[in-house]
Design an enzyme around this catalytic site. Structure first.
Site, mmCIF file in Angstrom:
data_model
loop_
_atom_site.group_PDB
_atom_site.id
_atom_site.type_symbol
_atom_site.label_atom_id
_atom_site.label_comp_id
_atom_site.label_asym_id
_atom_site.label_seq_id
_atom_site.Cartn_x
_atom_site.Cartn_y
_atom_site.Cartn_z
ATOM 1 N N ARG A 49 -2.182 -3.895 -0.487
ATOM 2 C CA ARG A 49 -3.439 -3.355 -1.011
ATOM 3 C C ARG A 49 -4.583 -4.357 -0.846
ATOM 4 N NH1 ARG A 49 -3.340 1.512 -2.973
ATOM 5 N NH2 ARG A 49 -1.319 2.420 -3.498
ATOM 6 N N ASP A 92 -13.273 6.482 5.264
ATOM 7 C CA ASP A 92 -12.896 6.162 6.633
ATOM 8 C C ASP A 92 -12.810 7.378 7.546
ATOM 9 O OD1 ASP A 92 -10.826 7.035 5.106
ATOM 10 O OD2 ASP A 92 -9.294 5.818 6.080
ATOM 11 N N LYS A 93 -13.386 8.503 7.137
ATOM 12 C CA LYS A 93 -13.282 9.689 7.960
ATOM 13 C C LYS A 93 -14.672 10.189 8.377
ATOM 14 C CE LYS A 93 -9.272 9.901 5.410
ATOM 15 N NZ LYS A 93 -9.014 9.294 4.092
ATOM 16 N N HIS A 100 -4.075 -1.095 -9.679
ATOM 17 C CA HIS A 100 -2.777 -0.551 -9.271
ATOM 18 C C HIS A 100 -1.621 -1.372 -9.830
ATOM 19 C CE1 HIS A 100 -2.300 2.961 -6.739
ATOM 20 N NE2 HIS A 100 -3.491 2.729 -6.233
ATOM 21 N N HIS A 119 -4.364 4.356 -12.469
ATOM 22 C CA HIS A 119 -4.811 3.069 -11.925
ATOM 23 C C HIS A 119 -6.327 3.019 -11.829
ATOM 24 C CE1 HIS A 119 -4.942 5.390 -8.118
ATOM 25 N NE2 HIS A 119 -5.850 4.508 -7.761
ATOM 26 N N GLN A 137 0.815 -1.209 0.000
ATOM 27 C CA GLN A 137 0.000 0.000 0.000
ATOM 28 C C GLN A 137 0.853 1.265 0.000
ATOM 29 O OE1 GLN A 137 -3.239 0.221 -0.242
ATOM 30 N NE2 GLN A 137 -3.500 2.400 0.149
ATOM 31 N N LYS A 177 -19.190 22.515 12.776
ATOM 32 C CA LYS A 177 -18.371 22.577 13.995
ATOM 33 C C LYS A 177 -17.235 21.557 13.980
ATOM 34 C CE LYS A 177 -21.210 19.573 16.963
ATOM 35 N NZ LYS A 177 -21.984 19.543 18.226
ATOM 36 N N TYR A 228 6.119 9.160 3.049
ATOM 37 C CA TYR A 228 5.939 8.718 1.668
ATOM 38 C C TYR A 228 6.910 9.381 0.699
ATOM 39 C CZ TYR A 228 1.476 7.665 3.964
ATOM 40 O OH TYR A 228 0.508 7.260 4.850
ATOM 41 N N THR A 229 7.277 10.640 0.961
ATOM 42 C CA THR A 229 8.219 11.327 0.074
ATOM 43 C C THR A 229 9.542 11.627 0.771
ATOM 44 O OG1 THR A 229 7.402 13.560 0.616
ATOM 45 C CG2 THR A 229 6.303 12.397 -1.198
#
Length: 410
Positions: free
Chosen positions: A59, A179-180, A106, A129, A44, A197, A217-218
């Site tokens: 993944r 997922d948020k 991917h 992808h 992933q 709020k 990641y970078t």
């Protein structure tokens, strides 16, 4: 994919195929049969694990998680707005399957394949992808003789109606995926929205994502390894037909992170350069990060891509004469999911006046990094890089100079 819980999602043409398939049992869908290697050998987080050993999950695991979360999210909407939005069981199944299948297109090493490798071998390529995922879904259906109505299959791939369902798995409108903040999301005007709020929670979500991109990641060494593997894949491409597989789903599904092991195990002389690069990665003889600078905010709008030639042409007379193949320039963009735009603009109107004056007014960093392919070239590349900045901006915009110890390394 069927109207009842006994529908078989992936029906094999023989009991032999089914015997060697992996499956996940779901209370609604029954057994979901999956290819034994589908997504298992695609990490992933790309190559992050070579710098951060704990950053390892596939993944396959990710897609199973999205499958479950997508079902939970759409069920939440049904519980609160089911009648208003006309959410039915088929909608729930469709969203869950979209979550399960969203990453089947991917290539190896996460986004490196499509953003770094393919543009080098296919000039002007806009392959993604996401597009390949649509092809792969069709391929899976045909290959496994899945009995599914074409209309329902199209709903899995793209929503013409009830756009908010499509946004649950891949939200291109405000960047907040499945997922948020599931418990507080509601649909208004066919778009998933959140309580005003909760704006700081939403901002922290985007900020944490950007921080992970910057620090993990970078990371400079992660990118160095990526650049090396891109070079290895370029050397092997013609002999292994790597890039041509994107036109052939039957071949593409076999392409995963184990390609580097295949290259190492292939004794053909024409793959020696690719093998040598991979061995350098294994031995930690990486391309050397020299330095970086952040493009000034005022310059980003008309920023022109910097090349190795730009750096080489900025070299002053010295002991070493650089060649283009000695230098690699990497341009990293880190943002809050919507480029230079503040994603909270999609979150509530009049963002700057009604939310907070503490939020950023500019939402993207553009970082130019320069690498030397060999340690003894670090000093020459670093000096040429500084000269380039002086010519371009009239100052060195990097925060730190390249350490003298690193310059003298041989």
């Amino acid at each position: 994919m069927g109207a009842s819980s006994t529908d078989e999602l992936l029906k094999s043409n023989s009991s032999q195929k089914e015997r060697y398939s992996k499956h996940v049992h779901d209370n609604v869908h029954g057994n979901i049969y999956l290819d034994p290697v589908l997504l298992r050998d695609l990490k992933q987080l790309g190559l992050s694990h070579l710098v951060y050993p704990g950053a390892v999950h596939s993944r396959f695991e990710h897609s199973l998680g999205v499958y479950w979360l997508a079902g939970t999210a759409v069920q939440t909407l049904k519980d609160y707005q089911g009648l208003e939005l006309d959410i039915d069981d088929i909608d729930i199944q469709t969203v869950k399957l979209a979550g399960l299948l969203h990453d089947v297109g991917h290539g190896p090493f996460s986004h490196m394949f499509e953003r770094e490798f393919l543009p080098r071998v296919l000039s002007g390529s806009n392959w993604t992808h996401e597009d390949m995922s649509l092809k792969m879904i069709d391929y899976i259906v045909d290959q496994h003789y899945i009995d599914i109505d074409s209309g329902r299959l199209n709903r899995v791939k793209s929503a013409k109606e009830k756009q908010f369902l499509y946004d649950i798995v891949a939200n291109g409108r405000n960047g907040i995926d499945v997922d948020k903040l599931m418990e507080t999301m509601r649909v208004m005007g066919d778009e998933i929205c959140y309580r005003a709020k909760d704006y700081l929670t939403v901002y922290k979500l985007f900020s944490a994502r950007a921080d992970l991109h910057r620090t993990v990641y970078t990371h400079a060494k992660v990118k160095a390894i990526e650049l090396m593997l891109v070079d290895a894949l370029l050397e092997a491409n013609e002999h292994l037909g790597i890039s041509s597989s994107i036109q052939q789903p039957a071949e593409f599904w076999k392409l995963d992170d184990t390609i580097i092991n295949a290259i190492l195990a292939d004794p053909r002389p024409e793959l020696k350069k690719a093998r040598d690069i991979i061995l350098r990665v294994r031995r930690r003889q990486l391309y050397q990060f020299c330095n970086e600078y952040s493009v000034p905010k005022a310059k980003q709008e008309h920023f022109k891509g910097i090349t190795a030639q730009d750096i080489v042409c900025s070299q002053k007379a010295g002991e070493v004469t650089l060649k283009e193949e000695d230098v690699i320039v990497s341009i990293v963009k880190i943002d809050l999911t919507r480029g230079k735009k503040n994603p909270l603009e999609r979150y509530v109107n009049d963002t700057e006046e009604r939310i907070s004056h503490l939020l950023p007014t500019f939402c993207q960093d553009m970082i130019v990094r320069v690498y030397a392919k060999e340690p003894h070239l670090v000093e020459a590349v670093s000096d040429a890089f500084e000269n380039f900045q002086m010519k371009t901006y009239g100052e060195k915009t990097q925060v730190h100079s390249t350490p003298e110890k690193k310059k003298r390394r041989r």
